[in-house]
Design a protein around this motif. Sequence first.
Motif, PDB file in Angstrom:
ATOM      1  N   ALA A  11       0.869   6.981 -11.898  1.00  0.00           N
ATOM      2  CA  ALA A  11       0.574   5.901 -10.946  1.00  0.00           C
ATOM      3  C   ALA A  11      -0.790   6.099 -10.300  1.00  0.00           C
ATOM      4  O   ALA A  11      -1.548   5.149 -10.107  1.00  0.00           O
ATOM      5  CB  ALA A  11       1.653   5.850  -9.871  1.00  0.00           C
ATOM      6  N   ALA A  12      -1.115   7.357 -10.024  1.00  0.00           N
ATOM      7  CA  ALA A  12      -2.405   7.655  -9.386  1.00  0.00           C
ATOM      8  C   ALA A  12      -3.573   7.397 -10.330  1.00  0.00           C
ATOM      9  O   ALA A  12      -4.718   7.314  -9.908  1.00  0.00           O
ATOM     10  CB  ALA A  12      -2.417   9.096  -8.918  1.00  0.00           C
ATOM     11  N   SER A  45       6.331   4.893  -2.546  1.00  0.00           N
ATOM     12  CA  SER A  45       7.123   5.224  -1.354  1.00  0.00           C
ATOM     13  C   SER A  45       8.034   6.420  -1.684  1.00  0.00           C
ATOM     14  O   SER A  45       8.231   6.756  -2.859  1.00  0.00           O
ATOM     15  CB  SER A  45       7.956   4.024  -0.912  1.00  0.00           C
ATOM     16  N   ALA A  46       8.574   7.024  -0.663  1.00  0.00           N
ATOM     17  CA  ALA A  46       9.384   8.233  -0.868  1.00  0.00           C
ATOM     18  C   ALA A  46      10.632   7.957  -1.692  1.00  0.00           C
ATOM     19  O   ALA A  46      11.116   8.826  -2.423  1.00  0.00           O
ATOM     20  CB  ALA A  46       9.761   8.810   0.491  1.00  0.00           C
ATOM     21  N   ASP A  47      11.143   6.720  -1.620  1.00  0.00           N
ATOM     22  CA  ASP A  47      12.410   6.419  -2.299  1.00  0.00           C
ATOM     23  C   ASP A  47      12.206   5.783  -3.677  1.00  0.00           C
ATOM     24  O   ASP A  47      13.068   5.087  -4.169  1.00  0.00           O
ATOM     25  CB  ASP A  47      13.234   5.477  -1.422  1.00  0.00           C
ATOM     26  N   TYR A  48      11.043   6.032  -4.295  1.00  0.00           N
ATOM     27  CA  TYR A  48      10.802   5.382  -5.584  1.00  0.00           C
ATOM     28  C   TYR A  48      11.732   5.958  -6.653  1.00  0.00           C
ATOM     29  O   TYR A  48      12.202   7.088  -6.532  1.00  0.00           O
ATOM     30  CB  TYR A  48       9.340   5.531  -6.001  1.00  0.00           C
ATOM     31  N   ASP A  49      11.992   5.155  -7.701  1.00  0.00           N
ATOM     32  CA  ASP A  49      12.888   5.547  -8.789  1.00  0.00           C
ATOM     33  C   ASP A  49      12.156   6.553  -9.686  1.00  0.00           C
ATOM     34  O   ASP A  49      11.245   6.198 -10.422  1.00  0.00           O
ATOM     35  CB  ASP A  49      13.264   4.276  -9.583  1.00  0.00           C
ATOM     36  N   LYS A  50      12.566   7.796  -9.612  1.00  0.00           N
ATOM     37  CA  LYS A  50      11.831   8.860 -10.306  1.00  0.00           C
ATOM     38  C   LYS A  50      11.918   8.738 -11.819  1.00  0.00           C
ATOM     39  O   LYS A  50      11.072   9.266 -12.548  1.00  0.00           O
ATOM     40  CB  LYS A  50      12.326  10.230  -9.835  1.00  0.00           C
ATOM     41  N   SER A  51      12.956   8.055 -12.315  1.00  0.00           N
ATOM     42  CA  SER A  51      13.059   7.912 -13.776  1.00  0.00           C
ATOM     43  C   SER A  51      12.113   6.822 -14.288  1.00  0.00           C
ATOM     44  O   SER A  51      11.807   6.755 -15.452  1.00  0.00           O
ATOM     45  CB  SER A  51      14.490   7.567 -14.169  1.00  0.00           C
ATOM     46  N   ALA A  52      11.677   5.948 -13.415  1.00  0.00           N
ATOM     47  CA  ALA A  52      10.826   4.842 -13.860  1.00  0.00           C
ATOM     48  C   ALA A  52       9.354   5.046 -13.542  1.00  0.00           C
ATOM     49  O   ALA A  52       8.501   4.482 -14.200  1.00  0.00           O
ATOM     50  CB  ALA A  52      11.309   3.537 -13.220  1.00  0.00           C
ATOM     51  N   PHE A  53       9.032   5.834 -12.513  1.00  0.00           N
ATOM     52  CA  PHE A  53       7.627   5.975 -12.112  1.00  0.00           C
ATOM     53  C   PHE A  53       7.233   7.439 -12.041  1.00  0.00           C
ATOM     54  O   PHE A  53       7.950   8.254 -11.481  1.00  0.00           O
ATOM     55  CB  PHE A  53       7.387   5.317 -10.747  1.00  0.00           C
ATOM     56  N   ASN A  54       6.094   7.683 -12.616  1.00  0.00           N
ATOM     57  CA  ASN A  54       5.539   9.022 -12.558  1.00  0.00           C
ATOM     58  C   ASN A  54       4.372   8.989 -11.569  1.00  0.00           C
ATOM     59  O   ASN A  54       3.409   8.250 -11.787  1.00  0.00           O
ATOM     60  CB  ASN A  54       5.056   9.387 -13.970  1.00  0.00           C
ATOM     61  N   PRO A  55       4.443   9.728 -10.477  1.00  0.00           N
ATOM     62  CA  PRO A  55       3.379   9.640  -9.454  1.00  0.00           C
ATOM     63  C   PRO A  55       2.000  10.001  -9.994  1.00  0.00           C
ATOM     64  O   PRO A  55       0.998   9.460  -9.552  1.00  0.00           O
ATOM     65  CB  PRO A  55       3.833  10.628  -8.377  1.00  0.00           C
ATOM     66  N   VAL A  56       1.977  10.918 -10.981  1.00  0.00           N
ATOM     67  CA  VAL A  56       0.679  11.295 -11.553  1.00  0.00           C
ATOM     68  C   VAL A  56       0.086  10.117 -12.329  1.00  0.00           C
ATOM     69  O   VAL A  56      -1.088   9.772 -12.195  1.00  0.00           O
ATOM     70  CB  VAL A  56       0.842  12.538 -12.462  1.00  0.00           C
ATOM     71  N   TYR A  98       0.815  -1.214   0.000  1.00  0.00           N
ATOM     72  CA  TYR A  98       0.000   0.000   0.000  1.00  0.00           C
ATOM     73  C   TYR A  98       0.857   1.276   0.000  1.00  0.00           C
ATOM     74  O   TYR A  98       0.541   2.227  -0.690  1.00  0.00           O
ATOM     75  CB  TYR A  98      -0.913  -0.008   1.237  1.00  0.00           C
ATOM     76  N   SER A  99       1.963   1.261   0.746  1.00  0.00           N
ATOM     77  CA  SER A  99       2.771   2.484   0.815  1.00  0.00           C
ATOM     78  C   SER A  99       4.040   2.398  -0.032  1.00  0.00           C
ATOM     79  O   SER A  99       4.898   3.266   0.038  1.00  0.00           O
ATOM     80  CB  SER A  99       3.118   2.792   2.267  1.00  0.00           C
ATOM     81  N   HIS A 100       4.208   1.336  -0.790  1.00  0.00           N
ATOM     82  CA  HIS A 100       5.280   1.299  -1.815  1.00  0.00           C
ATOM     83  C   HIS A 100       4.714   0.612  -3.056  1.00  0.00           C
ATOM     84  O   HIS A 100       5.100  -0.475  -3.450  1.00  0.00           O
ATOM     85  CB  HIS A 100       6.575   0.637  -1.322  1.00  0.00           C
ATOM     86  N   TYR A 101       3.793   1.354  -3.595  1.00  0.00           N
ATOM     87  CA  TYR A 101       2.938   0.915  -4.679  1.00  0.00           C
ATOM     88  C   TYR A 101       3.723   0.613  -5.965  1.00  0.00           C
ATOM     89  O   TYR A 101       3.281  -0.142  -6.815  1.00  0.00           O
ATOM     90  CB  TYR A 101       1.941   2.061  -4.888  1.00  0.00           C
ATOM     91  N   GLN A 102       4.937   1.205  -6.070  1.00  0.00           N
ATOM     92  CA  GLN A 102       5.707   1.037  -7.311  1.00  0.00           C
ATOM     93  C   GLN A 102       6.020  -0.424  -7.631  1.00  0.00           C
ATOM     94  O   GLN A 102       6.161  -0.792  -8.793  1.00  0.00           O
ATOM     95  CB  GLN A 102       7.007   1.865  -7.273  1.00  0.00           C
ATOM     96  N   TYR A 103       6.076  -1.266  -6.577  1.00  0.00           N
ATOM     97  CA  TYR A 103       6.438  -2.672  -6.810  1.00  0.00           C
ATOM     98  C   TYR A 103       5.359  -3.433  -7.589  1.00  0.00           C
ATOM     99  O   TYR A 103       5.652  -4.443  -8.219  1.00  0.00           O
ATOM    100  CB  TYR A 103       6.678  -3.391  -5.466  1.00  0.00           C
ATOM    101  N   ILE A 104       4.130  -2.994  -7.441  1.00  0.00           N
ATOM    102  CA  ILE A 104       3.045  -3.768  -8.064  1.00  0.00           C
ATOM    103  C   ILE A 104       2.216  -2.938  -9.046  1.00  0.00           C
ATOM    104  O   ILE A 104       1.142  -3.348  -9.470  1.00  0.00           O
ATOM    105  CB  ILE A 104       2.099  -4.356  -6.984  1.00  0.00           C
ATOM    106  N   LEU A 105       2.759  -1.793  -9.420  1.00  0.00           N
ATOM    107  CA  LEU A 105       2.007  -0.893 -10.305  1.00  0.00           C
ATOM    108  C   LEU A 105       1.609  -1.592 -11.606  1.00  0.00           C
ATOM    109  O   LEU A 105       0.428  -1.582 -12.014  1.00  0.00           O
ATOM    110  CB  LEU A 105       2.855   0.342 -10.595  1.00  0.00           C
ATOM    111  N   ASP A 106       2.575  -2.238 -12.240  1.00  0.00           N
ATOM    112  CA  ASP A 106       2.293  -2.916 -13.516  1.00  0.00           C
ATOM    113  C   ASP A 106       1.317  -4.078 -13.293  1.00  0.00           C
ATOM    114  O   ASP A 106       0.446  -4.332 -14.116  1.00  0.00           O
ATOM    115  CB  ASP A 106       3.591  -3.454 -14.143  1.00  0.00           C
ATOM    116  N   TYR A 107       1.509  -4.764 -12.164  1.00  0.00           N
ATOM    117  CA  TYR A 107       0.641  -5.911 -11.854  1.00  0.00           C
ATOM    118  C   TYR A 107      -0.807  -5.461 -11.690  1.00  0.00           C
ATOM    119  O   TYR A 107      -1.724  -6.058 -12.246  1.00  0.00           O
ATOM    120  CB  TYR A 107       1.141  -6.576 -10.570  1.00  0.00           C
ATOM    121  N   VAL A 108      -1.000  -4.372 -10.943  1.00  0.00           N
ATOM    122  CA  VAL A 108      -2.363  -3.864 -10.708  1.00  0.00           C
ATOM    123  C   VAL A 108      -2.962  -3.380 -12.022  1.00  0.00           C
ATOM    124  O   VAL A 108      -4.127  -3.649 -12.341  1.00  0.00           O
ATOM    125  CB  VAL A 108      -2.345  -2.725  -9.660  1.00  0.00           C
ATOM    126  N   ASN A 109      -2.122  -2.700 -12.795  1.00  0.00           N
ATOM    127  CA  ASN A 109      -2.571  -2.228 -14.103  1.00  0.00           C
ATOM    128  C   ASN A 109      -3.069  -3.407 -14.950  1.00  0.00           C
ATOM    129  O   ASN A 109      -4.152  -3.373 -15.524  1.00  0.00           O
ATOM    130  CB  ASN A 109      -1.381  -1.557 -14.793  1.00  0.00           C
TER     131      ASN A 109
END
Lengths: 299, 589
Positions: free
Chosen positions: B150-151, B137-148, B46-57
Amino acid sequence: MIRIQSVSKSFDGYPALDDLEMTIQTGSIYGLIGVNGAGKTTIIKHMSGMLRPDNGIITYDGDGIWENEVLKQKIGLIPDELYFPNGYNMKDMCRIYRGFYESWNEDRFEEMARLFKLDMKKKLRAFSKGMKKQAMFCLVMSTMPMYLILDEPIDGLDPIVRKLVWKFIVDDVADHQMSVLISSHNLKEMEGICDYIGIISHGRMLLERELDSMKSDLHKIQVSFGTKSPQDPYEGLNLLHKESRGTVDLLIVRERAEKIEETLSEYDPILFDILPLSLEEIFIYELGGEDDEISKLIF
Amino acid sequence: MMKSANLYSNPSKAWVRENIRRFWILPLMEFLALFLIGILPILINYSHYQYILDYVNGSLMNNNYGIIAVFVICSIAMSVAVFSYIHGTASSTVAHSFPITRKRLFASSFWSGLVMLLIPVLIITIMYMMVSGAHLSADYDKSAFNPVEAAKVITLVHCLKWMVESSIIIAFVYAMSNLAAIIAGNRVIHVLLAMLINGLPFALLQLFRIYEQEFLFGYPHDGRFAISMLSPVSHAIRRSCYMGPSDIVPELVYVAVVILTTLISVWLYNKVQLERERSACVFPKISDIICVIVTFMGMTLLALSLSYQITTLDNGLIPKWIFILISIPSALVFYIICRMIADGTTRIFNMSSLKKFGIYLILAAVFFSFTVFDATGYQKRIPELSQISCVDIDSNYETLGTIRLTSEASIKNVISYHKAILSDHGGSSWNVNGNVDLVTLSYRLKNGNTLKRSYTVPSYKKDIATSRAYKAIFYSREYREKNIISYSPKMISRISLYNPEASGKQVYIYPEDYETFIAAFNKDIINETIIDRQTSHDIASVEIMLKGKYSTGEEAITPITITKSDKNVLRFLKADGYWAQYKKLNKDQ
């Protein structure tokens, strides 16, 4: 009145019912007799609306049974093979029947369950065969049917329960003119309960009679004229069977009792008795008893 | 006569209630499975959503095999459960003696099952909305994930699309399984038939395609139409984006198929002779048809696999007579097996079975004459010049994918090339076991039809007529002009350089360099020889993303490759430092 007119049904070319004719009068109990494979269960499945005949019609007071849910409300069926969903007890089954039948009588159900001593919470699949029959009987009778169809109903029931079953049936017939069809392969079971008897063989109705009229028409006579036996004392009587033991003749006669008495009294017999005929004997002499299938029913 | 009212026949409350009481465990299992596959991963991350972003998509696109498997298994299981009463003598007698018509009995079973299947989907949709607050999460890879971006994954629209599509998938599989319930005479056959009917259109068309591809020289590699569209299950798996406007028609067709299949099931249910229950199939004629279909499928698979094992391909095609010789005993084996299952006995060797097998052989012979023996002359068909309005050509030699040729000279060149392929095929120069080129020719005819052919041809060699004919196309003015990039820099939103073998990071070309890049690339294309194109290996890939999207909702991306022969492009990339960045990127990875 339930009428089965020229009903035929074949399974893969094999005729299970062949131009079958049957009439069950309103407020009567009809015993359908036949050996295994004669077509009893097949006609019952047709009468309950499960199967559709290839030819012929089945009507209940003029209404066809096929896809007639209003009519089915009035029909109670106890099949030979009973079915209770896995894990269900009497309460669960009661819920199903209550949901389907508008005339469901809860008081009667509870009373019958109490009389038959059925455990309402025990799983029905754990019941013995006889207990299952009783459970089904309670359920079906609580729907207050106008037409009751029973396929081998007392198979597996002990004599006390049997009596109770017959009592409920006879009471309902008397109280609200319920019409009943009972199938059996045993003639003895039917005696004393049925008003009508039909014998089915190879899907055809061999014989269909009202029991009282059969009994009033057919008589078993024991007669003796001593050593001075008159010449042909039985002339004018419809003699179906004669057996002599010494000077005593045992006769089966199809005639009114008065005429028999009148004819034989002319010769002043030293012994004259009209003996009761059992259902078995009636059928032996009605059908001849030569057919192997008939023999199986009687003996 | 079927009436639409059949489907909506007032269900019996008593029967619906009993079904729900008896089979509630199935929707519970469905819910738990969907929760485990769809919701739990989000809760855990839930608080490090980047790990499963593609999976959820992927899950919300129904691109998740686990979710699809749950839908299929639960739908078939539910159908087996709610229609199980038909297959037992005692249960069938009791159920059909109740004061309820067959139509209502069917409707009650159908609706109770469908409602039980859809409730978990509804709950999971609500749960998806409840977990939509999952964040990076705060330490997500900014070159790989766009928070907008992701939301934008778990949104109300995406959740509703998932719910609608999932419901259609479930209803489709369930409706097909219900048809199987009515046709089958026992539960085992019901399950097998449900799987068969659900996969049947897909499997049969796939087999037809295999026949055409294996025996008809030139049959297009991509098929005549999208087989995946035949079922919402395959459609969802194949589509890698959310439902868009282009999916409305197929989804409506699936709904129509569900309604039609259910109406057919009701109609058949009224015709069912219940005394046939417990046999494999309650309709003898349908049983015969299923025997024919399964025999055909079994025969094809066995004969094809044996043909591959024991023969060598004849210039890309299976030798016909060997295939036929293997097919006949294969058909016999499968027919005997099917007949034994259908008749429920091993005593099937009688005149009736023999006649039916004879009919099967006749049908198979007709089918083979059109496919294996090409009775219609499909392989040799080339349209006349006067019939053609343009030709699309797609091979290894086009830089930007398919090229449309419209000039008479170019069309003549293509016809010559096509004739050369047909004439060379089967000859000694034709060798497709070495280096090959794939080429697809699509003739757009003036009458609106398209004639499409695909060939695997030997790679360019001077001594092959086919190659010589292709050379004429390659060096033609129209072909050259259509191979170059014609986008104006204003149309482009992004040009990036990346290594397809290393995922992730890209080198972006600055917008002010777009024009220079395109000019350099086009210059290389104009000067490129056929040998350059054939021998140079790709050393980098480039993505040109245009502004706006395709009507399907997908990004408008043009992929191109850079080879050593692209001297002008390489010079530009090196001079402006892009090549150094690209090298560094590869080294880091």
